[in-house]
Design a protein around this motif. Structure first.
Motif, PDB file in Angstrom:
ATOM      1  N   THR A 419       0.837  -1.209   0.000  1.00  0.00           N
ATOM      2  CA  THR A 419       0.000   0.000   0.000  1.00  0.00           C
ATOM      3  C   THR A 419       0.867   1.253   0.000  1.00  0.00           C
ATOM      4  N   GLN A 420       1.919   1.236   0.805  1.00  0.00           N
ATOM      5  CA  GLN A 420       2.827   2.391   0.845  1.00  0.00           C
ATOM      6  C   GLN A 420       3.618   2.526  -0.451  1.00  0.00           C
ATOM      7  N   LEU A 421       4.021   1.418  -1.042  1.00  0.00           N
ATOM      8  CA  LEU A 421       4.737   1.461  -2.322  1.00  0.00           C
ATOM      9  C   LEU A 421       3.856   2.077  -3.408  1.00  0.00           C
ATOM     10  N   LEU A 422       2.596   1.670  -3.442  1.00  0.00           N
ATOM     11  CA  LEU A 422       1.676   2.201  -4.454  1.00  0.00           C
ATOM     12  C   LEU A 422       1.430   3.694  -4.238  1.00  0.00           C
ATOM     13  N   HIS A 423       1.357   4.102  -2.968  1.00  0.00           N
ATOM     14  CA  HIS A 423       1.184   5.525  -2.670  1.00  0.00           C
ATOM     15  C   HIS A 423       2.387   6.317  -3.162  1.00  0.00           C
ATOM     16  N   ALA A 424       3.580   5.763  -2.980  1.00  0.00           N
ATOM     17  CA  ALA A 424       4.794   6.440  -3.453  1.00  0.00           C
ATOM     18  C   ALA A 424       4.798   6.538  -4.976  1.00  0.00           C
ATOM     19  N   MET A 425       4.384   5.470  -5.644  1.00  0.00           N
ATOM     20  CA  MET A 425       4.323   5.493  -7.115  1.00  0.00           C
ATOM     21  C   MET A 425       3.335   6.542  -7.608  1.00  0.00           C
ATOM     22  N   LYS A 426       2.224   6.624  -6.908  1.00  0.00           N
ATOM     23  CA  LYS A 426       1.174   7.576  -7.296  1.00  0.00           C
ATOM     24  C   LYS A 426       1.586   9.021  -7.016  1.00  0.00           C
ATOM     25  N   THR A 427       2.317   9.225  -5.925  1.00  0.00           N
ATOM     26  CA  THR A 427       2.714  10.573  -5.512  1.00  0.00           C
ATOM     27  C   THR A 427       3.858  11.114  -6.355  1.00  0.00           C
ATOM     28  N   PHE A 428       4.758  10.226  -6.784  1.00  0.00           N
ATOM     29  CA  PHE A 428       5.943  10.667  -7.539  1.00  0.00           C
ATOM     30  C   PHE A 428       6.030   9.921  -8.877  1.00  0.00           C
ATOM     31  N   PRO A 429       5.052  10.170  -9.763  1.00  0.00           N
ATOM     32  CA  PRO A 429       4.994   9.407 -11.023  1.00  0.00           C
ATOM     33  C   PRO A 429       6.154   9.679 -11.964  1.00  0.00           C
ATOM     34  N   SER A 430       6.832  10.816 -11.808  1.00  0.00           N
ATOM     35  CA  SER A 430       7.906  11.178 -12.743  1.00  0.00           C
ATOM     36  C   SER A 430       9.296  10.915 -12.189  1.00  0.00           C
ATOM     37  N   CYS A 443       8.080  -6.847  -7.735  1.00  0.00           N
ATOM     38  CA  CYS A 443       8.375  -7.971  -8.629  1.00  0.00           C
ATOM     39  C   CYS A 443       8.747  -9.214  -7.821  1.00  0.00           C
ATOM     40  N   SER A 444       7.773  -9.713  -7.101  1.00  0.00           N
ATOM     41  CA  SER A 444       7.941 -10.903  -6.261  1.00  0.00           C
ATOM     42  C   SER A 444       6.729 -11.794  -6.475  1.00  0.00           C
ATOM     43  N   ASP A 445       6.964 -13.033  -6.888  1.00  0.00           N
ATOM     44  CA  ASP A 445       5.847 -13.950  -7.128  1.00  0.00           C
ATOM     45  C   ASP A 445       4.985 -14.101  -5.881  1.00  0.00           C
ATOM     46  N   TYR A 446       5.629 -14.218  -4.735  1.00  0.00           N
ATOM     47  CA  TYR A 446       4.866 -14.412  -3.503  1.00  0.00           C
ATOM     48  C   TYR A 446       3.969 -13.212  -3.213  1.00  0.00           C
ATOM     49  N   ILE A 447       4.516 -12.014  -3.313  1.00  0.00           N
ATOM     50  CA  ILE A 447       3.728 -10.808  -3.032  1.00  0.00           C
ATOM     51  C   ILE A 447       2.584 -10.664  -4.036  1.00  0.00           C
ATOM     52  N   LEU A 448       2.875 -10.848  -5.302  1.00  0.00           N
ATOM     53  CA  LEU A 448       1.854 -10.654  -6.335  1.00  0.00           C
ATOM     54  C   LEU A 448       0.766 -11.725  -6.282  1.00  0.00           C
ATOM     55  N   GLN A 449       1.148 -12.950  -5.918  1.00  0.00           N
ATOM     56  CA  GLN A 449       0.179 -14.047  -5.945  1.00  0.00           C
ATOM     57  C   GLN A 449      -0.589 -14.206  -4.642  1.00  0.00           C
ATOM     58  N   ASP A 450       0.072 -13.987  -3.504  1.00  0.00           N
ATOM     59  CA  ASP A 450      -0.515 -14.391  -2.222  1.00  0.00           C
ATOM     60  C   ASP A 450      -0.828 -13.267  -1.243  1.00  0.00           C
ATOM     61  N   VAL A 451      -0.389 -12.063  -1.532  1.00  0.00           N
ATOM     62  CA  VAL A 451      -0.611 -10.951  -0.598  1.00  0.00           C
ATOM     63  C   VAL A 451      -1.781 -10.089  -1.092  1.00  0.00           C
ATOM     64  N   PRO A 452      -2.773  -9.847  -0.252  1.00  0.00           N
ATOM     65  CA  PRO A 452      -3.904  -9.008  -0.680  1.00  0.00           C
ATOM     66  C   PRO A 452      -3.537  -7.520  -0.704  1.00  0.00           C
ATOM     67  N   PHE A 453      -3.823  -6.863  -1.812  1.00  0.00           N
ATOM     68  CA  PHE A 453      -3.657  -5.417  -1.937  1.00  0.00           C
ATOM     69  C   PHE A 453      -4.460  -4.963  -3.149  1.00  0.00           C
ATOM     70  N   ASP A 454      -4.476  -3.680  -3.413  1.00  0.00           N
ATOM     71  CA  ASP A 454      -5.262  -3.125  -4.523  1.00  0.00           C
ATOM     72  C   ASP A 454      -4.543  -3.418  -5.840  1.00  0.00           C
ATOM     73  N   LYS A 455      -4.859  -4.551  -6.414  1.00  0.00           N
ATOM     74  CA  LYS A 455      -4.156  -4.990  -7.626  1.00  0.00           C
ATOM     75  C   LYS A 455      -4.541  -4.162  -8.849  1.00  0.00           C
ATOM     76  N   TYR A 456      -5.745  -3.642  -8.857  1.00  0.00           N
ATOM     77  CA  TYR A 456      -6.145  -2.798  -9.983  1.00  0.00           C
ATOM     78  C   TYR A 456      -5.323  -1.505  -9.997  1.00  0.00           C
ATOM     79  N   LEU A 457      -5.194  -0.872  -8.841  1.00  0.00           N
ATOM     80  CA  LEU A 457      -4.382   0.339  -8.753  1.00  0.00           C
ATOM     81  C   LEU A 457      -2.939   0.033  -9.144  1.00  0.00           C
TER      82      LEU A 457
END
Length: 752
Positions: A419-430, A443-457
């Motif tokens: 969630t914090q990583l996505l906020h950073a990406m959104k806040t500093f897009p450039s 870029c981690s199979d475990y995080i992408l496959q098994d951890v719940p977060f806002d995947k659409y965002l």
């Protein structure tokens, strides 16, 4: 121990109940004439629970001028410790909802909505009980607007009107010398924070020298006092136990802070009789200190429990490690860095400094450290708009979650991290490096496959980043992340993403870049998988694909990669998705394309997986003879070859494909369809059911496919090959239901 467990369970239950109240405010409340909410019915809340409800509403971001109205009910909802920190509340809403309560504590730091310090003081002072009951007040980050204070009987109200105040925090406000004079008239003032304010004199502090126990005076760059005079004032604060006279070492302004640095030097080198009660001293960011002075200071004060030395260059003194009870912030070791991250949540300059050192400490970390990750996240949450903090913190998150470390972390902690990583990406897009850090961590199979977060965002942020970067390594990671995320989206989210033609163009551009040079790599495969999943049962996305000249590109790729079955499967899988959309059949009526796919179906040397998807594409197009616009002989050949080829296929052991539904199969299973069309559909259903009966069996039942299979099996004109497979599927479903075994979860992307 048992009592503690029970207490935690009770607290968790309480939090769940209050969270439900927050979600249900519209149902539980009616609206007053002014638009504010009022509970339609309210029991007498336990007092602490009223405080918790207010705090939870603030934390969830739903506390505003409308919702705070429920606290106008002072009989059932009795507030004592109120926090509206960082909420949007107007002066009128504050006065009506909070001022009638007999408050003991109020945190109104960083409130927006026009609420000023003057509004708060006037409101609180209007309640005679509050004048004596309020003990703790935090107004950090507010405009005090001192001149707007009301007058009562010819005298202006002020902080001194709140006679019960013991703790006052006014960091980052427009505090002036006049206001400080008023504050120091408080008879019981013990704790004062005037950090980052424009006061020029600390002389008024002498008026509370017998009560003041803690003074936080971080970054007072407007002070106009000689070191001797400043030290003289501090020396007379006889009750002072905690002194924070730290400075922002990154600050660039007219003052160099040299007078403050000299004051600190004299304090460290002075007699132990200066501030004899002192147990905590923070001089982080100050210059001119020596290790000898620090050593002498610590040795002379056996009662010292904390010393702040971050960014001073003297935190490596031997004496600091020999004092068991002394906590130190600095850079000499992990303990000092972690202490800085814990203590300095509100001080960006020191969080930056500590994170840099933590990054260096964790570069080669080989064991999971959830404690360190939590400290990093706290820093990110405290300074969401600070580029410096987010830049180093995202790098720390990567260090702490890389490779197998993430799997040993609590899932909830990883969810917060993403969630914090996505906020950073959104806040500093450039900002390239911030985006790169976040991408590396994601870029981690475990995080992408098994951890719940806002995947659409996450998918949209990564796709947007991809549009302006062509670094091969990062491009590969970005496309891999997108490919996995798209497969994890809900049907509604996938549909929404597929409507964005920009996204389709980005992925097709990558396919074209790779195809132009004949490259077979993971980037190409991930891009093809993402497009495949993006068009799965998505008519709009499928139409966008064709409008972006995707069909022409895929024809070329299908022919040029004739020796690469993994590429061919992904190409044909997407063509299957297109063929499932009836209104696109006219676009797919290209003789060269169909003849090439037919040769793939017939080629016995190819993997069954390639022939399977070739058959699905042809079966969908051949299922609607009324829409067929090509040579009838070609249609007849396709129908014959479908049956002849499929009957030779061997059963696959590995899972080759998974389906989100069988709705596209229903038209193919009609008793009126040619046997080649029917056979492909039942072979496909038989394949996935034999590999995961419990999952697909229930899907066949709920979508009405079971009835279609029964009709096929019973129809006199149904080919024996189709009857045999249909009966086999029905038996598998029946056996699965009779055993009632545990359901298996769906594996992998929807189309892989």
């Amino acid at each position: 121990h048992d009592w503690e467990i029970k207490y935690r369970k009770i607290c968790a239950l309480c939090d769940l109940c209050l969270a439900q109240v927050c979600l249900s405010l519209d149902i539980l409340c009616r609206r007053r004439a002014d638009g504010s909410l009022c509970l339609s019915w309210a029991p007498l809340f336990p007092q602490e629970m009223a405080d918790q409800l207010l705090q939870m509403m603030a934390k969830k971001g739903i506390l505003n001028n409308t919702t705070v109205g429920i606290f106008r009910n002072c009989k059932e909802l009795r507030l004592r410790r109120a926090s509206i920190r960082s909420c949007t509340v107007s002066a009128q809403a504050f006065r009506l909802a909070l001022c009638p309560h007999r408050l003991q504590e109020l945190d109104a730091s960083w409130v927006s909505g026009g609420l000023s310090g003057a509004n708060i003081i006037s409101g609180l002072a209007s309640n005679a009980e509050c004048r004596s009951s309020l003990q703790r007040l935090s107004l950090n980050g507010l405009h005090l607007d001192w001149d707007a204070l009301e007058e009562v009987e010819g005298a202006r109200l002020g902080f001194s009107s709140l006679r019960g105040l013991r703790t006052l925090s006014l960091a980052n406000t427009d505090l002036t010398d006049d206001i400080l004079e008023d504050i120091c008239m408080l008879p019981h003032l013990e704790i004062l924070d005037i950090s980052c304010c424009a006061v020029s004199k600390l002389t008024p502090l002498l008026d509370c020298k017998n009560t003041l126990k803690s003074l936080t005076a971080h970054r007072l760059r407007q002070l106009d006092m000689s070191p001797a005079r400043l030290l003289s004032v501090l020396t007379q604060l006889h009750a002072l136990k905690h002194l924070d006279f730290s400075d922002d070492h990154f600050a660039v302004d007219d003052s160099d802070g040299s007078d403050g640095d000299e004051t600190v030097r004299q304090l460290l080198e002075g007699s132990p009789q200066i501030l004899p009660a002192l147990v905590s001293l923070d001089v982080s960011g100050r210059k001119r200190m020596t290790e000898a002075a620090v050593t002498a200071f610590v040795k002379a004060r056996s009662g010292l429990v904390f010393l702040g030395l971050t960014a001073t260059g003297v935190s490596s003194c031997d004496v600091l490690s020999s004092c068991k009870n002394l906590k130190v912030t600095g850079e000499a070791n992990e303990n000092q860095v972690c202490e800085a991250l814990r203590r300095y949540r509100d001080k960006e300059c020191f969080i930056r400094e500590a994170l840099v050192h933590l990054y260096n400490l964790t570069t080669d970390i080989d064991r999971p450290r959830p404690d360190l990750l939590q400290l990093v996240l706290s820093g990110m949450q405290s300074h969401p708009s600070s580029l410096h903090v987010q830049l180093v913190a995202t790098a720390c998150v990567f260090n702490l979650t890389t490779q197998d470390l993430a799997e040993a972390m609590p899932v909830s902690l990883l969810t917060s991290s993403v969630t914090q990583l996505l906020h950073a990406m959104k806040t500093f897009p450039s900002h390239t490096q911030v985006q790169k850090n976040c991408l590396l961590a994601l870029c981690s199979d475990y995080i992408l496959q098994d951890v719940p977060f806002d995947k659409y965002l996450a998918a949209t942020l990564v796709i947007n980043w991809l549009s302006s970067h062509e670094d091969p390594t990062l491009q590969r990671m970005a496309v891999a992340v997108i490919s996995i995320l798209v497969a994890k989206l809900t049907t509604e989210e996938t549909a929404h993403l597929g409507k964005d033609i920009f996204i389709m163009k980005q992925l097709l551009n990558i396919v074209q870049q790779k195809a132009m040079v004949g490259v077979v790599d993971s980037t190409l495969k991930f891009a093809l998988s993402a497009l495949w999943n993006l068009t799965d049962e998505m008519p709009t996305a499928s139409r966008n694909f064709i409008e972006c000249q995707g069909l022409e590109l895929y024809e070329e790729v299908l022919e040029s990669y004739y020796t690469e079955p993994s590429i061919q499967q992904k190409i044909l899988g997407l063509l299957n998705n297109l063929a499932e959309v009836e209104e696109l059949h006219a676009d797919l009526m290209e003789e060269d394309l169909l003849e090439h796919v037919l040769t793939l179906l017939q080629d016995s040397h190819l993997e069954v997986g390639v022939r399977y998807f070739a058959g699905g594409f042809l079966a969908q197009l051949a299922s609607r003879p009324e829409a067929w616009t090509l040579d009838e002989e070609l249609l007849s050949t396709i129908l014959k070859q479908l049956h002849a080829s499929i009957i030779t296929w061997t059963q696959l052991e590995r899972e080759m494909v998974s389906y989100r539904s069988f709705r596209p199969f229903c038209p193919l299973l009609q008793t009126s369809q040619p046997s080649g069309v029917q056979l492909w559909a039942v072979w496909a259903i038989h394949l996935v059911c034999s590999q995961n009966t419990s999952q697909y069996g229930s899907m066949l039942e709920t979508e009405g496919v079971t009835e279609l299979l029964k009709a096929l099996a019973a129809h006199p004109d149904t080919h024996s090959d189709i009857k045999r497979l249909s009966d086999s599927i029905l038996r598998m479903i029946e056996e699965s239901q009779s055993h009632s075994g545990p359901s298996k979860s769906q594996t992998g992307p929807q189309s892989s």
